[in-house]
Design an enzyme around this catalytic site. Structure first.
Site, PDB file in Angstrom:
ATOM      1  N   ASP A  94       0.850  -1.194   0.000  1.00 28.04           N
ATOM      2  CA  ASP A  94       0.000   0.000   0.000  1.00 28.04           C
ATOM      3  C   ASP A  94       0.886   1.245   0.000  1.00 28.04           C
ATOM      4  OD1 ASP A  94      -2.056  -1.801   0.450  1.00 28.04           O
ATOM      5  OD2 ASP A  94      -2.090  -1.426   2.609  1.00 28.04           O
TER       6      ASP A  94
HETATM    7  N1  URA Z   1      -1.132  -6.006   3.941  1.00 24.81           N
HETATM    8  C1  URA Z   1      -1.633  -4.751   3.921  1.00 24.81           C
HETATM    9  O1  URA Z   1      -2.669  -4.483   4.517  1.00 24.81           O
HETATM   10  N2  URA Z   1      -0.969  -3.818   3.237  1.00 24.81           N
HETATM   11  C2  URA Z   1       0.194  -4.043   2.597  1.00 24.81           C
HETATM   12  O2  URA Z   1       0.770  -3.135   2.004  1.00 24.81           O
HETATM   13  C3  URA Z   1       0.704  -5.348   2.631  1.00 24.81           C
HETATM   14  C4  URA Z   1       0.016  -6.307   3.310  1.00 24.81           C
END
Ligand code: URA
Length: 224
Positions: A94
């Site tokens: 993310d």
């Molecule tokens: N899980 C998440 O919620 N975000 C990420 O970036 C990776 C794994």
């Protein structure tokens, strides 16, 4: 002459410039050495096809080739972005998530790394909005946790509680926002998320925003 053309083609494919630009660099003596010790302007030339690199992703960068906002690719030097075949990130983090992100120009390896069947363990350090209650490790390990909007339960995941509001979670799958959604299902909220491990690889002192090319041994361990 033929060797120069071959070298120009090779260097252009590695992103050092257009064929014309690298031919000029060769003519001007800016390409030195050969074979294992080929140098461009004094620096060792990047490995050929099959390169893998790790980045310690800072927050605020998006894992996408699309031209919106700040992209993780901007953190790599232009020549690595100009390689053909091109470098892609192995899966996504993310925008707000920091930590270990891999890139490769090896399509088959990329496919293996992101395949749902790969079951490569990935570890995330989560800072939570509220204190852990004590039931989370059993819930995550149960193999019965169904995320909102899904039907198939999450595979068992290992939670290690390292503080009142800090824990590391190791997953062997990678669903959309999975860590955040797992903690949401447990009644908590992830304030900050950092990936510290991808299979056999750890960031180990790589500063935020920095990248490095994996060694042959590291790539072999990743493929094993
Ligand atoms: N899980 C998440 O919620 N975000 C990420 O970036 C990776 C794994």
């Amino acid at each position: 002459m033929r060797d120069t053309l071959k070298l120009a083609k090779q260097l252009a494919g590695l992103g050092y410039g257009s064929r014309k630009q690298v031919a000029i660099a060769i003519r001007d003596g800016r390409v030195t050495g050969d074979g294992e010790d080929l140098r461009f302007e004094g620096e060792p030339v990047d490995p050929p096809h099959g390169i893998v690199l790790m980045l310690n992703k800072p927050a605020g960068f998006t894992c996408s080739h699309a031209d919106q906002g700040r992209l993780v690719y901007e953190l790599l030097p232009p020549r690595l972005r100009k390689r053909d075949p091109k470098m892609s990130s192995a899966g996504r983090l993310d925008a707000d998530t920091t930590g270990l992100l891999l890139f490769t120009d090896d399509g088959a390896l990329l496919h293996r790394l992101i395949s749902p069947k790969s079951s490569i363990p990935k570890t995330y350090e989560a800072r939570l909005a509220r204190p852990l209650e004590g039931h989370e490790a059993a819930l995550f390990a149960s193999g019965a946790l169904v995320l909102r909007g899904e039907e198939k339960p999450c595979l068992p995941a290992a939670l290690e509680v390292t503080g009142a509001q800090v824990a590391s979670l190791t997953l062997t799958e990678g669903r959309y926002h999975q860590v955040r959604r797992m903690f949401a299902a447990a009644g908590n909220h992830v304030d900050a998320l950092h990936r510290s491990r991808f299979g056999p690889l750890r960031l180990e002192g790589l500063p935020e925003g920095a990248w490095r090319i994996l060694t042959g041994g590291e790539v072999a361990a990743l493929k094993a």
